[in-house]
Motif scaffolding. Structure first.
Motif, PDB file in Angstrom:
ATOM      1  N   GLU A  80       0.827  -1.212   0.000  1.00 45.89           N
ATOM      2  CA  GLU A  80       0.000   0.000   0.000  1.00 45.89           C
ATOM      3  C   GLU A  80       0.866   1.270   0.000  1.00 45.89           C
ATOM      4  O   GLU A  80       1.819   1.370   0.757  1.00 45.89           O
ATOM      5  N   GLY A  81       0.525   2.181  -0.885  1.00 51.97           N
ATOM      6  CA  GLY A  81       1.276   3.434  -0.986  1.00 51.97           C
ATOM      7  C   GLY A  81       2.336   3.436  -2.076  1.00 51.97           C
ATOM      8  O   GLY A  81       2.949   4.465  -2.344  1.00 51.97           O
ATOM      9  N   ALA A  82       2.552   2.278  -2.731  1.00 53.58           N
ATOM     10  CA  ALA A  82       3.558   2.218  -3.794  1.00 53.58           C
ATOM     11  C   ALA A  82       2.939   2.624  -5.131  1.00 53.58           C
ATOM     12  O   ALA A  82       1.861   2.149  -5.489  1.00 53.58           O
ATOM     13  N   ILE A  83       3.632   3.492  -5.860  1.00 59.45           N
ATOM     14  CA  ILE A  83       3.227   3.798  -7.233  1.00 59.45           C
ATOM     15  C   ILE A  83       3.496   2.554  -8.072  1.00 59.45           C
ATOM     16  O   ILE A  83       4.629   2.103  -8.176  1.00 59.45           O
ATOM     17  N   SER A  84       2.415   2.010  -8.661  1.00 63.47           N
ATOM     18  CA  SER A  84       2.552   0.749  -9.405  1.00 63.47           C
ATOM     19  C   SER A  84       2.363   0.931 -10.903  1.00 63.47           C
ATOM     20  O   SER A  84       2.596  -0.005 -11.676  1.00 63.47           O
ATOM     21  N   GLY A  85       1.958   2.122 -11.326  1.00 65.92           N
ATOM     22  CA  GLY A  85       1.760   2.396 -12.744  1.00 65.92           C
ATOM     23  C   GLY A  85       1.940   3.882 -13.021  1.00 65.92           C
ATOM     24  O   GLY A  85       1.646   4.715 -12.162  1.00 65.92           O
ATOM     25  N   VAL A  86       2.461   4.215 -14.208  1.00 69.98           N
ATOM     26  CA  VAL A  86       2.750   5.612 -14.567  1.00 69.98           C
ATOM     27  C   VAL A  86       2.393   5.835 -16.037  1.00 69.98           C
ATOM     28  O   VAL A  86       2.719   5.004 -16.885  1.00 69.98           O
ATOM     29  N   GLU A 123       7.242   0.973 -15.834  1.00 70.68           N
ATOM     30  CA  GLU A 123       6.330   1.793 -16.639  1.00 70.68           C
ATOM     31  C   GLU A 123       6.822   3.233 -16.745  1.00 70.68           C
ATOM     32  O   GLU A 123       6.735   3.861 -17.803  1.00 70.68           O
ATOM     33  N   ALA A 124       7.371   3.763 -15.638  1.00 73.40           N
ATOM     34  CA  ALA A 124       7.866   5.146 -15.647  1.00 73.40           C
ATOM     35  C   ALA A 124       9.009   5.302 -16.645  1.00 73.40           C
ATOM     36  O   ALA A 124       9.036   6.263 -17.433  1.00 73.40           O
ATOM     37  N   VAL A 125       9.957   4.370 -16.641  1.00 70.73           N
ATOM     38  CA  VAL A 125      11.104   4.471 -17.557  1.00 70.73           C
ATOM     39  C   VAL A 125      10.631   4.343 -19.003  1.00 70.73           C
ATOM     40  O   VAL A 125      11.072   5.098 -19.883  1.00 70.73           O
ATOM     41  N   GLU A 135       0.161  10.817 -14.807  1.00 67.74           N
ATOM     42  CA  GLU A 135      -0.886  10.107 -14.067  1.00 67.74           C
ATOM     43  C   GLU A 135      -0.257   8.872 -13.426  1.00 67.74           C
ATOM     44  O   GLU A 135       0.571   8.198 -14.046  1.00 67.74           O
ATOM     45  N   ILE A 136      -0.657   8.601 -12.193  1.00 67.62           N
ATOM     46  CA  ILE A 136      -0.076   7.454 -11.484  1.00 67.62           C
ATOM     47  C   ILE A 136      -1.175   6.544 -10.929  1.00 67.62           C
ATOM     48  O   ILE A 136      -2.286   6.998 -10.650  1.00 67.62           O
TER      49      ILE A 136
END
Length: 431
Positions: A223-229, A256-258, A237-238
């Motif tokens: 919980e609290g982790a950015i899992s998509g970007v 996804e971020a990279v 958007e995250i």
């Protein structure tokens, strides 16, 4: 039998960076899961550093106690959460645990069982044991009734351990005709190739980036982790696990971020983050700093910012290059072309599912595999659960491990050449 009276099992996937466990109803298969950071991480981020840490007078004892502390913390957490699922008090649940089973890479299993892993750390990289181990919870000091049977999965050899065997058992990989590829992305990434002639496996030393390790704002997939970007011309958007305010970024969010930064023109193919004046859109305003110190702002609020730095990107590049090179070596050694591979199974403690297009764009896998990828959440853990539900499969797990051909990458000149070429972010060229 009502759910409240049925036998329970606890499955563990002992990863270098992440410990994952499940409390399972052995008749109906219903279960709950939890994960934490491996407490051993304070003694080193990768398996070779942990092996080094075992060389001291009490090194093995210290690392063994650290992982047992993590395992016991997971047991207590699962019992707490299980009260609601299984309808009885936590001590009643503890008494109903009929078996616990463990899978991990070779080094992790040695340390778990308090067996010196020093032989794995030097050529010819042989484990002290390969067969699965049976014992009792009391032998390891687990927070379970002392006579509870425990089983630790067999190893293939080198750095390919019981987690790979558990994943293969879950997939029934040994029954596939192939060619089929299975990847367990993590600090110690296992790569398996099934062909009509058998199963070949290797282990790529990726480092902990896929699990959020060695990343400034990195964290495990909780919980609290950015899992998509997703990155547009104006905004980012995250997706955040649990739908709460983000605290950091896990492996799937990082991948996804990279990929999105590459697509948006924020990164060069060599992994360099561009300066503001080199980016044509307003997203340039999220780039801060200069040269090797640049950062990209993923999220900001009144409490501060969550960013990716140039150093984070270099950590990720090493992980990506290691996996790509490992896959290339395995395919080349077996004479299998990219086109011949029929299916690709991907698992790991990275968080949510990743788009195969992102994996292809970064060069982790060939883009041509994008329609052949199947994500398996917690693949090794599923294999451990399979044995808990049917202990008769222990013999099958042992047979799978014995039948795998191990290909070491350490000191392999072909791997070293492929690794250098794989440092760029680009779609695969031909083998």
């Amino acid at each position: 039998v009502p759910l409240a009276g049925r036998g329970l099992g606890i499955a563990f996937d002992i990863g270098t960076t992440t410990l994952v466990a499940s409390l399972l109803d052995l008749e109906g298969g219903k279960g709950i899961r939890s994960s934490i950071l491996n407490p051993q991480i304070r003694y080193g981020r990768d398996v070779l550093t942990r092996v080094e840490a075992c060389k001291g007078a009490d090194g093995l004892e210290v690392l063994h106690l650290a992982v047992i502390e993590g395992v016991n913390r997971l047991i207590e957490r699962l019992l707490d959460e299980g009260v609601h699922t299984f309808g009885t008090d936590r001590e009643g649940l503890r008494a109903r645990v009929e078996m616990a089973a463990f899978a991990g890479n070779s080094v992790m299993e040695h340390i778990l069982l308090k067996v010196s892993p020093l032989s794995i750390g030097k050529a010819p990289y042989k484990p002290a044991f390969k067969e699965g181990r049976k014992g009792l919870a009391g032998d390891l000091g687990l927070h379970l009734p002392s006579r509870t049977p425990i089983y630790t999965f067999p190893l293939v050899g080198g750095f390919v351990g019981g987690d790979a065997v558990a994943f293969m058992l879950y997939l029934d990989l040994h029954r596939e005709r192939g060619p089929v590829v299975a990847l367990d992305l993590g600090t110690n990434t296992e790569i398996m190739l099934k062909t009509p002639e058998g199963i070949w496996a290797t282990s790529a030393p990726a480092g902990p980036a896929f699990e959020g390790g060695n990343i400034g704002w990195g964290m495990v997939a909780e919980e609290g982790a950015i899992s998509g970007v997703r990155i547009g011309d104006e905004r980012v958007e995250i997706d955040v696990i649990g739908g709460v305010a983000p605290r950091g970024i896990c492996g799937s969010g990082l991948i996804e971020a990279v990929s999105e930064m590459l697509l948006a023109g924020i990164l060069d193919r060599d992994g360099r983050m561009k300066g503001r004046d080199e980016i044509d859109t307003n997203i340039a305003n999220r780039v801060k700093g200069d040269g090797g110190e640049r950062t990209f702002v993923l999220y900001r609020d009144a409490r501060g910012e969550i960013t990716l730095s140039q150093k984070d990107l270099r950590e990720f590049q090493v992980a990506k290059a290691s996996v790509e090179a490992g896959i290339r070596v395995l395919l080349k050694r077996r004479g299998v072309s990219v086109e011949e591979v029929e299916k690709v199974y991907v698992t790991g403690a990275f968080g949510s599912h990743i788009s195969p297009v992102d994996l292809g764009r970064l060069g982790i896998i060939p883009m041509g595999w994008r329609d052949r990828v199947e994500f398996v959440e917690d693949g090794p853990l599923h294999g451990v659960e399979k044995v808990l539900i049917d202990p008769g499969l222990i013999d099958e797990a042992e047979g799978v491990a014995r039948g795998v051909h191990y290909l070491p990458l350490s000191g392999n000149p072909l791997f070293e050449r492929e690794f250098i070429g794989a440092m760029e972010f680009r779609e695969w060229q031909d083998l």
